[in-house]
Design an enzyme around this catalytic site. Structure first.
Site, PDB file in Angstrom:
ATOM      1  N   LYS A 177       0.866  -1.185   0.000  1.00 44.82           N
ATOM      2  CA  LYS A 177       0.000   0.000   0.000  1.00 44.82           C
ATOM      3  C   LYS A 177       0.899   1.230   0.000  1.00 44.82           C
ATOM      4  O   LYS A 177       1.325   1.720   1.030  1.00 44.82           O
ATOM      5  CB  LYS A 177      -0.937   0.063   1.208  1.00 44.82           C
ATOM      6  CG  LYS A 177      -2.024   1.121   0.962  1.00 44.82           C
ATOM      7  CD  LYS A 177      -2.539   1.783   2.214  1.00 44.82           C
ATOM      8  CE  LYS A 177      -1.664   2.822   2.807  1.00 44.82           C
ATOM      9  NZ  LYS A 177      -1.405   4.031   1.981  1.00 44.82           N
ATOM     10  N   SER A 231       5.853   7.912   9.941  1.00 46.05           N
ATOM     11  CA  SER A 231       6.090   8.683  11.160  1.00 46.05           C
ATOM     12  C   SER A 231       6.124   7.777  12.403  1.00 46.05           C
ATOM     13  O   SER A 231       5.576   6.667  12.402  1.00 46.05           O
ATOM     14  CB  SER A 231       4.999   9.737  11.327  1.00 46.05           C
ATOM     15  OG  SER A 231       3.746   9.116  11.419  1.00 46.05           O
ATOM     16  N   GLU A 252      10.636   1.672   9.795  1.00 46.82           N
ATOM     17  CA  GLU A 252      11.557   2.756   9.448  1.00 46.82           C
ATOM     18  C   GLU A 252      10.819   4.042   9.756  1.00 46.82           C
ATOM     19  O   GLU A 252      10.008   4.501   8.957  1.00 46.82           O
ATOM     20  CB  GLU A 252      11.904   2.706   7.957  1.00 46.82           C
ATOM     21  CG  GLU A 252      12.536   1.416   7.485  1.00 46.82           C
ATOM     22  CD  GLU A 252      13.928   1.225   8.016  1.00 46.82           C
ATOM     23  OE1 GLU A 252      14.485   2.176   8.594  1.00 46.82           O
ATOM     24  OE2 GLU A 252      14.453   0.111   7.874  1.00 46.82           O
ATOM     25  N   LEU A 253      11.093   4.633  10.908  1.00 48.27           N
ATOM     26  CA  LEU A 253      10.285   5.766  11.348  1.00 48.27           C
ATOM     27  C   LEU A 253      11.086   7.070  11.208  1.00 48.27           C
ATOM     28  O   LEU A 253      12.058   7.134  10.485  1.00 48.27           O
ATOM     29  CB  LEU A 253       9.777   5.503  12.762  1.00 48.27           C
ATOM     30  CG  LEU A 253       9.092   4.116  12.892  1.00 48.27           C
ATOM     31  CD1 LEU A 253       8.628   3.859  14.294  1.00 48.27           C
ATOM     32  CD2 LEU A 253       7.961   3.953  11.899  1.00 48.27           C
ATOM     33  N   CYS A 286      13.853  11.255   5.625  1.00 50.98           N
ATOM     34  CA  CYS A 286      13.957  10.867   7.048  1.00 50.98           C
ATOM     35  C   CYS A 286      15.390  11.005   7.555  1.00 50.98           C
ATOM     36  O   CYS A 286      15.598  11.158   8.756  1.00 50.98           O
ATOM     37  CB  CYS A 286      13.431   9.466   7.261  1.00 50.98           C
ATOM     38  SG  CYS A 286      14.169   8.258   6.165  1.00 50.98           S
ATOM     39  N   GLU A 382      10.797  16.881  14.370  1.00 57.66           N
ATOM     40  CA  GLU A 382      11.354  16.820  13.016  1.00 57.66           C
ATOM     41  C   GLU A 382      10.584  17.761  12.083  1.00 57.66           C
ATOM     42  O   GLU A 382       9.371  17.605  11.931  1.00 57.66           O
ATOM     43  CB  GLU A 382      11.187  15.364  12.558  1.00 57.66           C
ATOM     44  CG  GLU A 382      11.604  15.054  11.185  1.00 57.66           C
ATOM     45  CD  GLU A 382      11.183  13.630  10.782  1.00 57.66           C
ATOM     46  OE1 GLU A 382      11.851  13.088   9.918  1.00 57.66           O
ATOM     47  OE2 GLU A 382      10.204  13.084  11.309  1.00 57.66           O
TER      48      GLU A 382
HETATM   49  P1  NAD Z   1       1.264  10.640   8.971  1.00 56.53           P
HETATM   50  O1  NAD Z   1       1.942  10.338  10.238  1.00 56.53           O
HETATM   51  O2  NAD Z   1      -0.223  10.704   8.959  1.00 56.53           O
HETATM   52  O3  NAD Z   1       1.636   9.563   7.833  1.00 56.53           O
HETATM   53  C1  NAD Z   1       2.936   9.120   7.553  1.00 56.53           C
HETATM   54  C2  NAD Z   1       2.810   8.002   6.504  1.00 56.53           C
HETATM   55  O4  NAD Z   1       2.101   6.904   7.064  1.00 56.53           O
HETATM   56  C3  NAD Z   1       1.989   8.398   5.272  1.00 56.53           C
HETATM   57  O5  NAD Z   1       2.572   7.805   4.151  1.00 56.53           O
HETATM   58  C4  NAD Z   1       0.599   7.821   5.504  1.00 56.53           C
HETATM   59  O6  NAD Z   1      -0.052   7.459   4.317  1.00 56.53           O
HETATM   60  C5  NAD Z   1       0.917   6.606   6.325  1.00 56.53           C
HETATM   61  N1  NAD Z   1      -0.128   6.279   7.285  1.00 56.53           N
HETATM   62  C6  NAD Z   1      -0.776   7.146   8.095  1.00 56.53           C
HETATM   63  N2  NAD Z   1      -1.623   6.493   8.901  1.00 56.53           N
HETATM   64  C7  NAD Z   1      -1.518   5.190   8.575  1.00 56.53           C
HETATM   65  C8  NAD Z   1      -2.132   4.008   9.051  1.00 56.53           C
HETATM   66  N3  NAD Z   1      -3.026   4.023  10.054  1.00 56.53           N
HETATM   67  N4  NAD Z   1      -1.793   2.826   8.482  1.00 56.53           N
HETATM   68  C9  NAD Z   1      -0.880   2.772   7.499  1.00 56.53           C
HETATM   69  N5  NAD Z   1      -0.254   3.849   7.007  1.00 56.53           N
HETATM   70  C10 NAD Z   1      -0.561   5.041   7.539  1.00 56.53           C
HETATM   71  O7  NAD Z   1       1.849  11.987   8.492  1.00 56.53           O
HETATM   72  P2  NAD Z   1       2.074  12.722   7.131  1.00 56.53           P
HETATM   73  O8  NAD Z   1       1.431  14.045   7.217  1.00 56.53           O
HETATM   74  O9  NAD Z   1       1.783  11.889   5.931  1.00 56.53           O
HETATM   75  O10 NAD Z   1       3.645  12.892   7.247  1.00 56.53           O
HETATM   76  C11 NAD Z   1       4.136  13.685   8.303  1.00 56.53           C
HETATM   77  C12 NAD Z   1       5.215  13.038   9.067  1.00 56.53           C
HETATM   78  O11 NAD Z   1       5.445  11.697   8.731  1.00 56.53           O
HETATM   79  C13 NAD Z   1       6.529  13.732   8.782  1.00 56.53           C
HETATM   80  O12 NAD Z   1       6.683  14.826   9.626  1.00 56.53           O
HETATM   81  C14 NAD Z   1       7.546  12.676   9.042  1.00 56.53           C
HETATM   82  O13 NAD Z   1       7.895  12.688  10.392  1.00 56.53           O
HETATM   83  C15 NAD Z   1       6.834  11.394   8.808  1.00 56.53           C
HETATM   84  N6  NAD Z   1       7.253  10.739   7.572  1.00 56.53           N
HETATM   85  C16 NAD Z   1       8.374   9.985   7.640  1.00 56.53           C
HETATM   86  C17 NAD Z   1       8.819   9.355   6.507  1.00 56.53           C
HETATM   87  C18 NAD Z   1      10.050   8.496   6.529  1.00 56.53           C
HETATM   88  O14 NAD Z   1      10.664   8.307   5.490  1.00 56.53           O
HETATM   89  N7  NAD Z   1      10.423   7.927   7.672  1.00 56.53           N
HETATM   90  C19 NAD Z   1       8.133   9.510   5.311  1.00 56.53           C
HETATM   91  C20 NAD Z   1       6.975  10.297   5.277  1.00 56.53           C
HETATM   92  C21 NAD Z   1       6.538  10.902   6.436  1.00 56.53           C
END
Ligand code: NAD
Length: 477
Positions: A177, A231, A252-253, A286, A382
């Site tokens: 997904k 995240s 991988e957070l 990240c 972050e």
């Molecule tokens: P978010 O925390 O809502 O989502 C982060 C990611 O997780 C997104 O791709 C989202 O589609 C997915 N996600 C969210 N809820 C989920 C669930 N219940 N089940 C499965 N997947 C889910 O936040 P956001 O607004 O999309 O991103 C913001 C924060 O996320 C950033 O500040 C960063 O810290 C983190 N992030 C980290 C990475 C990384 O490479 N580690 C990548 C993208 C975002």
């Protein structure tokens, strides 16, 4: 450059692309303009049940396929990705925003992952243990089972492929997904997987409401492994769901990477590399270098040199040839970054460049904050955007203490030309990865992963492949 964005997006379940048929949909937005690109159909509960049934069948078949045959198919996938790289890169830039040159590199990194894991899986030998004459004990590696893989929008194709290539190489089936923000590029990669010869039940692709999809898939006894990149809060939530079924996880957070600039480093090189790397993918990385701790006697020079370069970064539509930094990937990011920057400046940080949003799309300027007070929220949270934070330090101990003070432990960097200091700082940094005089730390053959709340497990390298195996000990008397 023409970009023909597909209007027939779908999910791929049980060997067929599906769309329409009353499914809810999600609007895909061009982050450079704010325009709607397409409607993305979202998987229903019935779609997910069919995907689960298919993945169980796919696993039963794929695990029995000879590893050399699997590798041949994965190499074909890699070849197709390379052949179609330019088209996929344009889609990626259109829906995610990053400059086309970065999109090309990302797409080619997907081919590299398929090639790497195809070969590495051939070396998953297991062990023979020493036993008395006539007796044997073996340790066998076997694929863990069907995988549910959730990947984010910052590197949509790279992060999906890290999971998919390793899982398929190990003999697992996978339901991926990827993010709903960027479906055309991930679907185009999926088409390479299909055309390369991976059977329809073995690799599937769904989009949906993330929380509904992850709850549904992880609750199923068919899924034996969960891999997530994203995240920290979502990672913790998925870990709890996985715990109910005692499922393997790779997490991988987030990170909040410190960079320690010692006064004996090659300062010009450190400035040039730091400023270039910080604004790559608009800082939505990240492992992006973010907290710059600079030794006090080179602090002013480093900060001035970095800010000067930040001002020269050309911001624009990623499809324009001279763009160095594109927009942020979605509408959540500009306001999140604005809040952190405003809080820091209100508390006394000096704004040396940037600090403002664009007037269309999701742009935010390359931003440098100096003398950032420890009380600023951005020192703890972050920013995940084009924001660099600068603070001076006096001693080695002070720098390391600052670098290690957060619950994150993904990547850290240090610049020094003193070999003993380099060894000491590598030993002292509490992270899963360290870049010494370099920010290039993500390669297919090296483990990529964090410690503390940045997650556990690795992707990449033999360690990444191992996470898709279970071991079986066989004792024969
Ligand atoms: P978010 O925390 O809502 O989502 C982060 C990611 O997780 C997104 O791709 C989202 O589609 C997915 N996600 C969210 N809820 C989920 C669930 N219940 N089940 C499965 N997947 C889910 O936040 P956001 O607004 O999309 O991103 C913001 C924060 O996320 C950033 O500040 C960063 O810290 C983190 N992030 C980290 C990475 C990384 O490479 N580690 C990548 C993208 C975002």
């Amino acid at each position: 450059m023409t970009s023909t964005y597909p209007t027939n997006l779908g999910i791929y379940v049980g060997g067929n692309w599906r769309s329409g048929e009353g499914r809810d949909s999600h609007k895909v937005i061009n982050p450079a303009t704010g325009d709607v690109l397409a409607e993305l159909p979202l998987a229903t509960a019935a779609d997910l049940d069919e995907a689960l049934e298919a993945t169980a069948k796919g696993f039963a078949y794929w695990r029995s396929v000879d590893v050399n045959e699997r590798a041949g198919i994965l190499h074909k996938v890699a070849d197709l990705i390379r052949e179609r790289a330019e088209t996929i890169a344009v889609l990626l830039t259109t829906e995610q925003g990053k400059p086309l040159a970065e999109a090309r590199t990302e797409v080619l990194s997907c081919a590299a992952q398929f090639d790497y894991f195809a070969e590495e899986a051939k070396r998953s030998y297991g062990r023979v243990l020493v036993r008395p004459t006539g007796q044997r004990a073996l340790v066998l590696k076997q694929p863990v089972g069907p995988v549910a893989a959730f990947s984010p929008w910052n590197f949509p194709v790279n992060l999906m492929c890290k999971k998919m290539a390793a899982a398929l190489a190990a003999g697992c089936s996978i339901i991926a997904k990827p993010p709903e923000e960027t479906p055309a590029s991930t679907s185009a990669i999926m088409q390479c997987v299909i055309d390369g010869g991976v059977p329809g039940n073995v690799a599937q692709l769904v989009y949906g409401v993330p929380d509904l999809v992850s709850r549904h898939l992880i609750a199923s006894p068919i899924i034996r492994k969960v891999s997530f990149t994203g995240s920290v809060p979502v990672g913790k939530h998925l870990l709890k769901l996985a715990a109910d079924g005692v499922k393997r996880t790779t997490m991988e957070l987030g990170g909040h990477a410190p960079v320690i600039i010692f006064d004996d480093c090659d300062l010009d090189k450190a400035i040039a590399l730091s400023a270039t790397t910080k604004f790559r993918n608009a800082g939505q990385v990240c492992i992006s270098p973010t907290r710059f701790y600079v030794q006090e006697n080179v602090y002013d020079r480093f900060v001035a040199g970095f800010a000067e370069r930040a001002k020269q970064v050309r911001v624009g539509n990623g499809l324009d040839a001279d763009t160095v930094m594109g927009p942020l990937a979605n509408d959540r990011r500009p306001s999140a970054i604005e809040a952190l920057v405003d809080d820091a400046t209100a508390k006394g940080a000096k704004l040396l460049s940037g600090g403002a949003r664009g007037n269309k799309g999701y742009f935010y300027q390359p931003t440098v904050l100096a003398d950032v007070p420890m009380s600023a929220d951005v020192m703890d949270n972050e920013p995940f955007g084009p924001v660099a934070l600068m603070r001076p330090f006096k001693t080695f101990g002070e720098a390391v203490e600052q670098a290690n003070r957060l619950p994150f432990g993904l990547a850290a960097y240090a610049f020094t030309e003193n070999a003993r200091q380099a060894n000491l700082v590598v030993d002292a940094l509490d992270t899963g990865m360290v870049g010494l005089n370099s920010f290039a730390i993500s390669m297919p053959d090296a483990p990529f992963g964090g410690v503390k709340e940045s997650g556990f497990g690795s992707e990449g390298g033999p360690e990444g492949l191992d996470s898709y195996y279970v071991t079986k000990a066989v004792h024969q008397y």
